[in-house]
Design a protein around this motif. Structure first.
Motif, mmCIF file in Angstrom:
data_model
loop_
_atom_site.group_PDB
_atom_site.id
_atom_site.type_symbol
_atom_site.label_atom_id
_atom_site.label_comp_id
_atom_site.label_asym_id
_atom_site.label_seq_id
_atom_site.Cartn_x
_atom_site.Cartn_y
_atom_site.Cartn_z
ATOM 1 N N LYS A 1 13.952 41.371 12.025
ATOM 2 C CA LYS A 1 13.558 41.517 13.538
ATOM 3 C C LYS A 1 12.256 42.035 13.904
ATOM 4 C CE LYS A 1 17.894 39.644 14.069
ATOM 5 N NZ LYS A 1 18.178 39.540 12.714
ATOM 6 N N LYS A 2 12.180 42.005 15.414
ATOM 7 C CA LYS A 2 10.877 42.731 15.976
ATOM 8 C C LYS A 2 11.346 44.435 16.363
ATOM 9 C CE LYS A 2 8.705 38.487 17.208
ATOM 10 N NZ LYS A 2 8.038 37.616 18.164
ATOM 11 N N VAL A 3 10.396 45.082 15.975
ATOM 12 C CA VAL A 3 10.667 46.443 16.410
ATOM 13 C C VAL A 3 9.384 47.049 16.898
ATOM 14 C CG1 VAL A 3 11.240 48.746 15.773
ATOM 15 C CG2 VAL A 3 12.413 46.958 14.486
ATOM 16 N N SER A 4 9.500 47.559 18.446
ATOM 17 C CA SER A 4 8.242 47.920 19.150
ATOM 18 C C SER A 4 8.074 49.535 18.960
ATOM 19 C CB SER A 4 8.366 47.353 20.568
ATOM 20 O OG SER A 4 7.382 48.109 21.177
ATOM 21 N N PHE A 5 6.902 49.922 18.737
ATOM 22 C CA PHE A 5 6.596 51.123 18.704
ATOM 23 C C PHE A 5 5.475 51.476 19.793
ATOM 24 C CE2 PHE A 5 7.395 50.188 14.406
ATOM 25 C CZ PHE A 5 8.393 51.011 13.981
ATOM 26 N N GLY A 6 5.367 52.626 20.547
ATOM 27 C CA GLY A 6 4.520 53.138 21.681
ATOM 28 C C GLY A 6 3.245 53.433 21.023
ATOM 29 N N PRO B 1 6.807 45.167 12.833
ATOM 30 C CA PRO B 1 6.503 46.163 13.809
ATOM 31 C C PRO B 1 5.474 45.742 14.774
ATOM 32 C CG PRO B 1 5.043 46.451 11.720
ATOM 33 C CD PRO B 1 6.128 45.395 11.373
ATOM 34 N N GLN B 2 5.773 46.209 16.140
ATOM 35 C CA GLN B 2 4.790 45.706 17.235
ATOM 36 C C GLN B 2 4.448 46.826 18.007
ATOM 37 O OE1 GLN B 2 4.754 42.226 18.279
ATOM 38 N NE2 GLN B 2 5.591 41.940 16.320
ATOM 39 N N ILE B 3 3.275 47.163 18.569
ATOM 40 C CA ILE B 3 2.678 48.118 19.316
ATOM 41 C C ILE B 3 2.688 47.621 20.690
ATOM 42 C CG2 ILE B 3 0.862 49.707 19.901
ATOM 43 C CD1 ILE B 3 2.233 50.449 17.234
ATOM 44 N N GLU C 1 11.362 46.002 28.629
ATOM 45 C CA GLU C 1 11.698 44.697 29.499
ATOM 46 C C GLU C 1 11.612 43.499 28.488
ATOM 47 O OE1 GLU C 1 8.315 44.533 31.834
ATOM 48 O OE2 GLU C 1 9.169 45.847 33.426
ATOM 49 N N ALA C 2 10.886 43.533 27.364
ATOM 50 C CA ALA C 2 10.656 42.285 26.169
ATOM 51 C C ALA C 2 12.222 42.409 25.595
ATOM 52 C CB ALA C 2 9.779 42.695 25.303
ATOM 53 N N MET C 3 12.617 43.704 25.351
ATOM 54 C CA MET C 3 13.969 44.023 24.560
ATOM 55 C C MET C 3 15.010 43.228 25.521
ATOM 56 S SD MET C 3 15.688 47.054 22.793
ATOM 57 C CE MET C 3 15.890 48.396 24.206
ATOM 58 N N ILE C 4 14.982 43.813 26.796
ATOM 59 C CA ILE C 4 15.985 42.865 27.544
ATOM 60 C C ILE C 4 15.901 41.443 27.670
ATOM 61 C CG2 ILE C 4 16.722 42.885 30.127
ATOM 62 C CD1 ILE C 4 15.649 45.817 30.372
ATOM 63 N N ARG C 5 14.964 40.822 27.507
ATOM 64 C CA ARG C 5 14.653 39.615 27.566
ATOM 65 C C ARG C 5 15.074 38.887 26.049
ATOM 66 N NH1 ARG C 5 9.699 40.755 29.627
ATOM 67 N NH2 ARG C 5 8.843 40.263 27.813
ATOM 68 N N GLY C 6 15.050 39.835 25.203
ATOM 69 C CA GLY C 6 15.473 39.220 23.564
ATOM 70 C C GLY C 6 14.255 38.915 23.180
ATOM 71 N N ASP C 7 13.089 39.177 23.645
ATOM 72 C CA ASP C 7 11.738 38.970 22.705
ATOM 73 C C ASP C 7 11.822 39.899 21.454
ATOM 74 O OD1 ASP C 7 11.414 37.069 24.811
ATOM 75 O OD2 ASP C 7 9.992 38.155 25.747
ATOM 76 N N ILE C 8 11.960 41.124 21.551
ATOM 77 C CA ILE C 8 12.131 42.078 20.623
ATOM 78 C C ILE C 8 13.585 42.613 20.692
ATOM 79 C CG2 ILE C 8 9.818 42.681 20.735
ATOM 80 C CD1 ILE C 8 10.456 45.317 22.125
ATOM 81 N N GLN C 9 13.870 43.286 19.545
ATOM 82 C CA GLN C 9 15.293 43.577 19.238
ATOM 83 C C GLN C 9 15.251 45.294 19.449
ATOM 84 O OE1 GLN C 9 13.857 40.854 17.390
ATOM 85 N NE2 GLN C 9 14.748 40.013 18.985
ATOM 86 N N ALA C 10 14.367 46.095 19.166
ATOM 87 C CA ALA C 10 14.282 47.319 19.161
ATOM 88 C C ALA C 10 13.218 48.028 19.746
ATOM 89 C CB ALA C 10 15.004 47.890 17.755
#
Length: 295
Positions: free
Chosen positions: A136-141, A169-171, A179-188
């Motif tokens: 899955k896709k996980v975002s970091f700040g 991993p996504q930055i 907002e992307a997680m709410i839409r389902g584009d990323i998962q965490a």
């Protein structure tokens, strides 16, 4: 009468000379101390956040504490290396780079209560455990941030997920990522404890939960350049130990410094305490600590 005038003139000259000597001695006693903070840009912001602290520190140490604003972490390293600044307050991820490039000395730890990294997901979503994040896709700040990038990645590594292999991993900046997680584009999304509180306030119609929590992160740390004398170093450490409550009361007058509320100044901090941060760098594939990630 002439003798008396000569006597008075001589006496006045002596008094003036004594006054000048006293002034010069006082000026010499007020030794200058230059202070920088890595995550605050500009003199105005420094004065707003740390002005009361600077005044209290100067009164307690007898030093003339002068702000040295820096435009970036790299600028702060260069300033310390070139002896343009004496003391720098910085975060744990930044400290290991300062140490590698300047051989900075640890002065005192600045504890941040509840300072740990988390992996946040949608409470009503399909992700119920760390294992569910495989593939899955996980975002970091912010790139290189202890609590938004390195710490969350390490939390996943500690639970068996290999960075950039077991997940993508996504930055992405925090609010955009949520907002992307709410839409389902990323998962965490990786973030720290205080960030989660802000997210819940910003998105009150959505429920979030934590599937991974890292250990408490190493403390922020006040460091000194290797050019700073042992006498000044000892004076600073002693003042923080003996007057910690007074200094902290001035620190938390700054809005951004609320992260230190309820914390303590810790005198037992050692370089080895930051080996956990070095392991975080290794987790994301960085094995040399002489440059900031993302610079």
């Amino acid at each position: 009468m002439m003798k008396r005038r000569r006597f008075l003139s001589a006496a006045a000259g002596a008094i003036t000379a004594a006054a000048l000597t006293l002034t010069a001695t006082s000026a010499m006693a007020a030794e200058k101390l230059r202070f920088a903070v890595t995550d605050i840009e500009g003199l105005e912001a420094l004065q707003t956040e740390f002005g009361p602290f600077r005044d209290k520190l100067g009164a307690l140490t007898g030093y003339d504490v002068e702000f040295f604003p820096v435009s970036s972490r790299t600028a702060a390293v260069e300033a310390l290396s070139s002896e343009h600044v004496d003391f720098v307050l910085t975060g744990p991820a930044e400290y290991v780079v300062f140490k590698a490039r300047t051989d900075a000395k640890v002065v005192i730890g600045w504890q941040r209560p509840d300072y740990f990294a988390q992996i946040v997901v949608m409470a009503d979503g399909p992700i119920k455990s760390v294992e569910d994040l495989r593939g899955k896709k996980v975002s970091f700040g912010s790139v290189g941030s202890t609590s938004q990038h390195l710490g969350p990645a390490q939390a996943l590594a500690d639970m068996g997920l290999v960075f950039n292999k077991d997940y993508q991993p996504q930055i992405i900046s925090r609010n955009v990522a949520v907002e992307a997680m709410i839409r389902g584009d990323i998962q965490a999304v990786g973030m720290n404890f205080s960030h989660l509180g802000k997210i819940r306030k910003a998105f009150p119609d959505h429920a979030f939960t934590v599937v991974a929590r890292g250990r408490d992160l190493p403390n922020d740390v006040l460091i000194a350049g290797k050019h700073v004398s042992d006498a000044m170093l000892d004076t600073m450490r002693t003042v923080f130990v003996e007057h910690g409550k007074e200094l902290l009361a001035e620190v938390v007058k700054g809005d951004d410094n609320q992260k230190y509320l309820g914390g303590h100044f810790l005198s037992t901090i050692e370089d080895k305490d930051y080996n956990y941060v070095r392991s975080m760098y290794s987790t994301i594939g960085v094995d040399k600590f002489n440059a900031f990630v993302g610079n």
